[in-house]
Design a protein around this motif. Structure first.
Motif, PDB file in Angstrom:
ATOM      1  N   GLU A 107      43.769  65.830  47.166  1.00  0.00           N
ATOM      2  CA  GLU A 107      44.478  64.462  46.746  1.00  0.00           C
ATOM      3  C   GLU A 107      45.882  64.757  46.630  1.00  0.00           C
ATOM      4  N   ALA A 108      46.739  63.765  47.214  1.00  0.00           N
ATOM      5  CA  ALA A 108      48.389  63.376  46.993  1.00  0.00           C
ATOM      6  C   ALA A 108      48.478  62.601  45.843  1.00  0.00           C
ATOM      7  N   THR A 109      49.590  63.080  45.157  1.00  0.00           N
ATOM      8  CA  THR A 109      49.965  61.900  44.089  1.00  0.00           C
ATOM      9  C   THR A 109      50.965  60.819  44.809  1.00  0.00           C
ATOM     10  N   ALA A 110      51.452  61.080  45.829  1.00  0.00           N
ATOM     11  CA  ALA A 110      52.320  60.140  46.623  1.00  0.00           C
ATOM     12  C   ALA A 110      52.140  60.126  48.158  1.00  0.00           C
ATOM     13  N   SER A 111      52.362  59.387  48.974  1.00  0.00           N
ATOM     14  CA  SER A 111      52.070  59.620  50.245  1.00  0.00           C
ATOM     15  C   SER A 111      53.236  60.252  51.102  1.00  0.00           C
ATOM     16  N   SER A 112      53.521  61.599  50.852  1.00  0.00           N
ATOM     17  CA  SER A 112      54.717  62.482  51.085  1.00  0.00           C
ATOM     18  C   SER A 112      54.155  63.970  51.497  1.00  0.00           C
ATOM     19  N   SER A 113      52.641  64.074  51.602  1.00  0.00           N
ATOM     20  CA  SER A 113      52.135  65.454  51.789  1.00  0.00           C
ATOM     21  C   SER A 113      52.485  65.690  53.194  1.00  0.00           C
ATOM     22  N   ALA A 171      39.754  52.156  53.382  1.00  0.00           N
ATOM     23  CA  ALA A 171      40.991  53.032  53.267  1.00  0.00           C
ATOM     24  C   ALA A 171      42.058  52.723  54.240  1.00  0.00           C
ATOM     25  N   GLU A 172      43.235  52.819  53.665  1.00  0.00           N
ATOM     26  CA  GLU A 172      44.271  52.593  54.764  1.00  0.00           C
ATOM     27  C   GLU A 172      45.119  53.710  55.156  1.00  0.00           C
ATOM     28  N   VAL A 173      45.312  54.100  56.330  1.00  0.00           N
ATOM     29  CA  VAL A 173      46.012  54.948  57.030  1.00  0.00           C
ATOM     30  C   VAL A 173      47.313  54.919  56.853  1.00  0.00           C
ATOM     31  N   LEU A 174      48.172  55.954  55.849  1.00  0.00           N
ATOM     32  CA  LEU A 174      49.649  55.943  55.670  1.00  0.00           C
ATOM     33  C   LEU A 174      50.435  56.555  56.418  1.00  0.00           C
ATOM     34  N   GLU A 175      51.653  56.203  56.787  1.00  0.00           N
ATOM     35  CA  GLU A 175      52.503  56.826  57.696  1.00  0.00           C
ATOM     36  C   GLU A 175      52.523  58.450  57.646  1.00  0.00           C
ATOM     37  N   ASP A 176      52.311  58.931  56.802  1.00  0.00           N
ATOM     38  CA  ASP A 176      52.194  60.402  56.591  1.00  0.00           C
ATOM     39  C   ASP A 176      50.662  61.215  56.854  1.00  0.00           C
ATOM     40  N   GLY A 177      49.824  60.174  57.172  1.00  0.00           N
ATOM     41  CA  GLY A 177      48.303  60.666  57.649  1.00  0.00           C
ATOM     42  C   GLY A 177      47.569  60.616  56.296  1.00  0.00           C
ATOM     43  N   ALA A 178      48.032  60.418  55.028  1.00  0.00           N
ATOM     44  CA  ALA A 178      47.136  60.249  54.010  1.00  0.00           C
ATOM     45  C   ALA A 178      46.372  59.008  53.958  1.00  0.00           C
ATOM     46  N   LEU A 179      45.399  59.024  53.055  1.00  0.00           N
ATOM     47  CA  LEU A 179      44.672  57.582  53.046  1.00  0.00           C
ATOM     48  C   LEU A 179      44.867  56.786  51.610  1.00  0.00           C
ATOM     49  N   ARG A 180      44.992  55.742  51.490  1.00  0.00           N
ATOM     50  CA  ARG A 180      45.196  54.918  50.334  1.00  0.00           C
ATOM     51  C   ARG A 180      43.916  54.203  50.278  1.00  0.00           C
ATOM     52  N   LEU A 181      43.233  54.311  49.133  1.00  0.00           N
ATOM     53  CA  LEU A 181      41.897  53.487  48.741  1.00  0.00           C
ATOM     54  C   LEU A 181      42.088  52.365  48.150  1.00  0.00           C
ATOM     55  N   GLU A 182      41.330  51.285  48.095  1.00  0.00           N
ATOM     56  CA  GLU A 182      41.509  50.053  47.422  1.00  0.00           C
ATOM     57  C   GLU A 182      41.838  49.923  45.941  1.00  0.00           C
ATOM     58  N   ASP A 183      41.523  51.365  45.213  1.00  0.00           N
ATOM     59  CA  ASP A 183      42.131  51.324  43.974  1.00  0.00           C
ATOM     60  C   ASP A 183      43.556  51.884  43.925  1.00  0.00           C
ATOM     61  N   GLY A 184      44.072  52.178  45.019  1.00  0.00           N
ATOM     62  CA  GLY A 184      45.557  52.467  44.991  1.00  0.00           C
ATOM     63  C   GLY A 184      45.724  54.071  44.992  1.00  0.00           C
ATOM     64  N   SER A 185      44.487  54.816  44.874  1.00  0.00           N
ATOM     65  CA  SER A 185      44.812  56.235  44.886  1.00  0.00           C
ATOM     66  C   SER A 185      45.109  56.573  46.533  1.00  0.00           C
ATOM     67  N   VAL A 186      45.753  57.753  46.534  1.00  0.00           N
ATOM     68  CA  VAL A 186      46.052  58.413  47.691  1.00  0.00           C
ATOM     69  C   VAL A 186      45.543  59.800  47.890  1.00  0.00           C
ATOM     70  N   HIS A 187      44.890  59.892  49.150  1.00  0.00           N
ATOM     71  CA  HIS A 187      44.357  61.204  49.282  1.00  0.00           C
ATOM     72  C   HIS A 187      44.758  61.888  50.634  1.00  0.00           C
ATOM     73  N   ASP A 188      45.186  63.099  50.426  1.00  0.00           N
ATOM     74  CA  ASP A 188      45.283  64.020  51.729  1.00  0.00           C
ATOM     75  C   ASP A 188      44.456  64.047  52.782  1.00  0.00           C
ATOM     76  N   THR A 189      43.201  63.926  52.331  1.00  0.00           N
ATOM     77  CA  THR A 189      42.024  64.191  53.499  1.00  0.00           C
ATOM     78  C   THR A 189      41.170  63.292  53.525  1.00  0.00           C
ATOM     79  N   PRO A 190      40.567  62.950  54.579  1.00  0.00           N
ATOM     80  CA  PRO A 190      39.203  61.659  54.621  1.00  0.00           C
ATOM     81  C   PRO A 190      38.006  62.240  53.706  1.00  0.00           C
ATOM     82  N   SER A 191      38.083  63.678  53.440  1.00  0.00           N
ATOM     83  CA  SER A 191      36.904  64.225  52.395  1.00  0.00           C
ATOM     84  C   SER A 191      37.433  63.983  50.910  1.00  0.00           C
TER      85      SER A 191
END
Length: 135
Positions: free
Chosen positions: A47-53, A86-106
């Motif tokens: 998981e990333a804390t921001a969409s910049s990973s 989940a929304e695909v972000l510009e950097d390839g991370a995923l944002r869930l509906e709760d706002g959390s951002v994750h580096d991987t689908p898993s």
């Protein structure tokens, strides 16, 4: 990596009763019950804390234009009668509906389920193409 807690069936059933269907995760329900502010996601290995990973797993699919920023992925959990997005972000991370951002689908699927999940076989595009099949 986030600590793992185990609860008995009675506690889990109570969490389910207090959860808002199709919205809450076990973490968001516990945060509300404990009086903690919403929006803070549990930290997991992917998981990333921001969409910049630079390590976001979907980056190659974006580069090939198999996915695009803003695209919505879906996980239909038929046995639980739940659907997650989940929304695909510009950097390839995923944002869930709760706002959390994750580096991987898993990482995203694990955060939603509360236990280890393979997000590559869980998430699909809205037309039903699994991420696994896009790699």
């Amino acid at each position: 990596m986030s600590p793992t807690i185990r609860v008995d069936n009675e506690v889990y059933e109570e969490l389910q009763k207090r959860a808002t269907p199709f919205v809450d995760t076990p973490n968001s329900t516990l945060r509300r019950v404990l009086g903690l502010p919403p929006g803070k996601a549990p930290q997991t290995g992917g998981e990333a804390t921001a969409s910049s990973s630079p390590d976001a797993a979907l980056r190659p699919l974006l580069a090939d234009r198999r996915l695009h920023p803003g695209q919505r992925l879906v996980w239909r959990r038929r046995n639980l009668n739940r659907v997650h997005y989940a929304e695909v972000l510009e950097d390839g991370a995923l944002r869930l509906e709760d706002g959390s951002v994750h580096d991987t689908p898993s990482g995203a699927a694990t955060a939603l389920a509360g236990n280890s999940q393979n997000g590559w076989t869980a998430f699909a595009t809205e037309d039903g193409t699994l991420l696994r099949d896009m790699r």
